[in-house]
Design a protein around this motif. Structure first.
Motif, PDB file in Angstrom:
ATOM      1  N   PHE A 131       0.764  -0.896  -0.166  1.00 14.16           N
ATOM      2  CA  PHE A 131      -0.605   0.423   0.306  1.00 14.16           C
ATOM      3  C   PHE A 131       0.565   1.389   0.406  1.00 14.16           C
ATOM      4  N   ILE A 132       1.625   0.808   0.600  1.00  8.51           N
ATOM      5  CA  ILE A 132       2.673   2.746   0.584  1.00  8.51           C
ATOM      6  C   ILE A 132       3.505   2.670  -0.168  1.00  8.51           C
ATOM      7  N   PHE A 133       3.975   1.721  -1.460  1.00 13.42           N
ATOM      8  CA  PHE A 133       5.021   1.819  -2.010  1.00 13.42           C
ATOM      9  C   PHE A 133       3.888   2.587  -3.592  1.00 13.42           C
ATOM     10  N   GLY A 134       2.506   2.171  -3.266  1.00 10.79           N
ATOM     11  CA  GLY A 134       1.452   2.155  -4.458  1.00 10.79           C
ATOM     12  C   GLY A 134       1.456   3.923  -4.040  1.00 10.79           C
ATOM     13  N   PHE A 135       0.866   4.025  -2.965  1.00 14.55           N
ATOM     14  CA  PHE A 135       0.321   5.191  -2.847  1.00 14.55           C
ATOM     15  C   PHE A 135       1.450   6.235  -3.034  1.00 14.55           C
ATOM     16  N   THR A 136       2.999   5.972  -2.125  1.00 13.93           N
ATOM     17  CA  THR A 136       3.298   7.174  -2.591  1.00 13.93           C
ATOM     18  C   THR A 136       4.464   7.083  -4.059  1.00 13.93           C
ATOM     19  N   LEU A 137       4.502   6.142  -5.169  1.00 11.47           N
ATOM     20  CA  LEU A 137       4.578   5.694  -6.542  1.00 11.47           C
ATOM     21  C   LEU A 137       3.659   6.516  -7.051  1.00 11.47           C
ATOM     22  N   ASN A 138       2.385   6.408  -6.971  1.00 11.42           N
ATOM     23  CA  ASN A 138       1.311   7.197  -7.875  1.00 11.42           C
ATOM     24  C   ASN A 138       1.221   9.093  -6.994  1.00 11.42           C
ATOM     25  N   ALA A 139       1.479   8.986  -6.174  1.00  5.78           N
ATOM     26  CA  ALA A 139       1.774  10.516  -5.562  1.00  5.78           C
ATOM     27  C   ALA A 139       2.755  11.014  -6.152  1.00  5.78           C
ATOM     28  N   ILE A 140       3.538  10.576  -6.663  1.00  7.12           N
ATOM     29  CA  ILE A 140       4.763  11.198  -6.930  1.00  7.12           C
ATOM     30  C   ILE A 140       4.466  11.583  -8.445  1.00  7.12           C
ATOM     31  N   VAL A 141       4.511  10.584  -8.698  1.00  7.52           N
ATOM     32  CA  VAL A 141       4.137  10.859 -10.566  1.00  7.52           C
ATOM     33  C   VAL A 141       2.969  11.470 -10.748  1.00  7.52           C
ATOM     34  N   LEU A 142       2.055  11.830 -10.158  1.00 11.35           N
ATOM     35  CA  LEU A 142       1.248  12.307 -10.377  1.00 11.35           C
ATOM     36  C   LEU A 142       0.214  13.486 -10.080  1.00 11.35           C
ATOM     37  N   HIS A 143       1.838  13.786  -9.355  1.00  9.56           N
ATOM     38  CA  HIS A 143       1.409  15.271  -8.435  1.00  9.56           C
ATOM     39  C   HIS A 143       1.499  16.361  -9.450  1.00  9.56           C
ATOM     40  N   TRP A 144       1.547  16.240 -10.542  1.00 10.90           N
ATOM     41  CA  TRP A 144       1.124  17.727 -11.756  1.00 10.90           C
ATOM     42  C   TRP A 144      -0.704  17.602 -11.675  1.00 10.90           C
ATOM     43  N   SER A 145      -1.617  16.515 -11.230  1.00  4.58           N
ATOM     44  CA  SER A 145      -2.881  16.209 -10.639  1.00  4.58           C
ATOM     45  C   SER A 145      -3.631  17.183 -10.320  1.00  4.58           C
ATOM     46  N   GLY A 146      -2.552  17.688  -8.690  1.00 11.34           N
ATOM     47  CA  GLY A 146      -3.259  18.568  -8.123  1.00 11.34           C
ATOM     48  C   GLY A 146      -2.979  20.608  -8.119  1.00 11.34           C
ATOM     49  N   LYS A 147      -2.512  20.315  -9.397  1.00 14.57           N
ATOM     50  CA  LYS A 147      -2.122  21.945  -9.289  1.00 14.57           C
ATOM     51  C   LYS A 147      -2.658  22.890  -9.071  1.00 14.57           C
ATOM     52  N   TYR A 148      -4.238  22.501  -9.537  1.00 18.19           N
ATOM     53  CA  TYR A 148      -5.078  23.407  -9.806  1.00 18.19           C
ATOM     54  C   TYR A 148      -6.473  23.456  -9.334  1.00 18.19           C
ATOM     55  N   VAL A 149      -6.218  22.184  -8.585  1.00 16.25           N
ATOM     56  CA  VAL A 149      -7.716  21.526  -7.875  1.00 16.25           C
ATOM     57  C   VAL A 149      -7.305  21.181  -5.840  1.00 16.25           C
ATOM     58  N   GLY A 150      -6.468  21.596  -5.891  1.00  9.49           N
ATOM     59  CA  GLY A 150      -5.945  21.511  -4.871  1.00  9.49           C
ATOM     60  C   GLY A 150      -5.520  19.882  -4.604  1.00  9.49           C
ATOM     61  N   VAL A 151      -5.036  19.804  -3.409  1.00  9.25           N
ATOM     62  CA  VAL A 151      -4.348  18.883  -2.808  1.00  9.25           C
ATOM     63  C   VAL A 151      -5.251  17.601  -2.441  1.00  9.25           C
ATOM     64  N   LEU A 152      -6.987  17.772  -1.936  1.00  5.47           N
ATOM     65  CA  LEU A 152      -7.409  16.509  -1.858  1.00  5.47           C
ATOM     66  C   LEU A 152      -7.587  15.472  -3.210  1.00  5.47           C
ATOM     67  N   PRO A 153      -8.196  15.723  -4.359  1.00  5.62           N
ATOM     68  CA  PRO A 153      -8.389  15.305  -5.034  1.00  5.62           C
ATOM     69  C   PRO A 153      -6.948  14.740  -5.197  1.00  5.62           C
ATOM     70  N   TRP A 154      -5.922  14.747  -5.631  1.00  4.69           N
ATOM     71  CA  TRP A 154      -4.595  14.428  -5.772  1.00  4.69           C
ATOM     72  C   TRP A 154      -4.259  13.207  -5.107  1.00  4.69           C
ATOM     73  N   LEU A 155      -4.290  13.585  -3.656  1.00  2.58           N
ATOM     74  CA  LEU A 155      -4.268  12.791  -2.966  1.00  2.58           C
ATOM     75  C   LEU A 155      -4.949  11.125  -2.707  1.00  2.58           C
ATOM     76  N   LEU A 156      -6.541  12.210  -3.030  1.00 10.80           N
ATOM     77  CA  LEU A 156      -7.688  10.563  -3.272  1.00 10.80           C
ATOM     78  C   LEU A 156      -7.540   9.731  -4.027  1.00 10.80           C
ATOM     79  N   LEU A 157      -6.541  10.277  -5.742  1.00 10.54           N
ATOM     80  CA  LEU A 157      -6.498   9.854  -6.595  1.00 10.54           C
ATOM     81  C   LEU A 157      -5.458   8.660  -6.293  1.00 10.54           C
ATOM     82  N   ALA A 158      -4.534   9.627  -5.323  1.00  6.92           N
ATOM     83  CA  ALA A 158      -3.337   8.094  -5.589  1.00  6.92           C
ATOM     84  C   ALA A 158      -3.738   6.875  -4.472  1.00  6.92           C
ATOM     85  N   LEU A 159      -4.538   7.684  -3.900  1.00  7.42           N
ATOM     86  CA  LEU A 159      -5.113   6.587  -2.830  1.00  7.42           C
ATOM     87  C   LEU A 159      -5.765   5.476  -3.857  1.00  7.42           C
TER      88      LEU A 159
END
Length: 441
Positions: free
Chosen positions: A46-74
């Protein structure tokens, strides 16, 4: 915990903007080693998958905020839980790797049509094993990477010999054969007045930028001019001024125009790729079939609006249901609109119905992030997978001509008005994976 986080960081660095493909091998090797040595395989997965996706997909939260980005990674990380569960029950890294591949295929399709942006293969565009996608598709390239990673955890002479043999074999994988003929295209990256969620608040200004840039850059005869997704966000059928400008432009240049258009049908928006003839008449219309979840339609709308007020801004688009190609000089070019590039079946159908592909995309929503570079890498992999040259055109970049072996022949810088001129090669060759899937189906 620290080892798992470091493993995820290494694997994420194989994706753009770092783009060191071999780090995926080391990252997954370290992850598998942790599975074998640790006592909490489910938590580590779980930690590996969350961290990998949170880093690669960090761009997804630039304009919509932190919460949607973290939910996507989750959401993405949930698909890593079965890997840990299988290892806890079987203690087999090989079986765990198989489950990882199955989960990649599942999350590329589910839920809401899937989101396979961080599939392992999409980090491997510079790998010498890239040609394997023409034989076994994206799945085969992901599998090759994981096999090397597991062998690397063994540290034995036999494993090193096997790794060397696989790497040498990869060097001898054949390239896709060249086709014959081409069409000469002008790609126009007209830029936008602003970026972020408000990039197209002045839709007429975006259209004007592409219209004026086309007049500026058109210096010779072309078989067609290509504009990106969202270049025309005002339905020309309902706006005589825009329709007149399109007609004047194509008449003046005596060249067909293929443009990304948002049109409305029965009050609902459609994301379309439309070809206008030299006389400015609509000649062929492709309606985007693979809509972007949470971008072009809002699943779980009440929950989404509770999580982020921005969700209220999303108007549900209507998907198309027909495959339509554009004919240039009698040759079929297949349009792919933005998000569709990560949907295996849509890209395959379009490639098998055409001799080259046009990817029309709009990166303004995620300007100044790695999103555009990551999408370009995915597009290059698709070119190899289906042996089709691709012209990718973006509102703000990166736009590029790509040959059928994934090489970038020319590209633009980001966030500037620019153009590309090139001959898009035509090809009728079908790769092994395309022939196999066609035979199976």
């Amino acid at each position: 915990m620290v080892i798992t986080l470091f493993a995820a960081f290494l694997a994420s660095a194989a994706f753009e903007p770092i783009g060191l493909w071999f780090l995926a091998i080391f990252g997954f090797a370290l992850y598998f080693r942790k599975l074998a040595d640790g006592d909490r395989p489910v938590l580590n997965s779980f930690i590996f998958g969350f961290t990998l996706n949170a880093i690669v997909l960090h761009w997804s939260g630039k304009y919509v905020g932190v919460l949607p980005w973290l939910l996507l990674a989750l959401l993405q990380s949930l698909f890593y839980l079965p890997i840990g569960l299988i290892y806890r029950r079987t203690s087999s890294l090989w079986l765990s790797a198989l489950v990882l591949l199955l989960m990649e295929e599942l999350r590329a399709r589910f839920p809401f049509g899937g989101f396979g942006w961080t599939r392992i293969a999409f980090s491997q565009v510079e790998s010498p094993a890239l040609p394997i996608v023409a034989i076994g598709g994206v799945l085969a390239l992901s599998a090759f990477t994981l096999v090397i990673a597991i062998l690397l955890t063994r540290f034995g002479a036999k494993s090193l010999i096997a790794i060397a043999a696989l790497c040498i074999a990869a060097l001898f994988l054949p390239e896709n054969p060249q086709g014959s003929g081409s069409v000469r295209l002008l790609a126009v990256q007209g830029n936008t007045p602003e970026v972020g969620l408000e990039f197209n608040s002045r839709a007429k200004a975006v259209f004007n930028l592409h219209r004026d840039a086309t007049r500026e850059f058109a210096k010779e005869p072309y078989d067609a001019i290509i504009w990106p997704e969202n270049a025309i966000d005002i339905d020309p059928r309902k706006n005589p001024e825009v329709a007149a400008d399109i007609t004047a432009l194509t008449n003046e240049l005596q060249t067909p125009l293929i443009a990304g258009v948002v049109q409305r049908e029965n009050g609902s928006p459609e994301n379309a790729s439309i070809m206008y003839s030299k006389a400015g008449q609509m000649q062929s219309v492709y309606i985007k079939r693979g809509l972007t979840p949470f971008g072009e339609f809002m699943p779980l709308r009440k929950i989404a609006e509770f999580v982020s007020p921005i969700a209220k801004m999303v108007v549900d688009f209507v998907p198309g249901d027909k495959l339509v190609t554009h004919a240039i000089n009698g040759e079929k070019l297949g349009p792919i609109i933005c998000y569709e590039i990560i949907i295996d079946s849509l890209v395959r159908d379009m490639a098998n119905s055409s001799k080259a592909l046009i990817v029309q995309t709009n990166s303004a929503t995620f300007a100044n992030t790695p999103e555009s570079a990551q999408q370009l890498a995915i597009t290059r992999i698709r070119a190899v997978e289906h042996s089709r040259a691709i012209l990718s055109v973006s509102t703000i970049g990166i736009s590029a001509f790509i040959d059928n072996n994934g090489r970038v022949l020319s590209e633009t810088a980001e966030n500037k008005r620019a153009s590309l001129v090139g001959n898009l090669q035509l090809n009728t060759n079908k790769t092994f994976i395309d022939r196999l899937i066609q035979w199976i189906s």
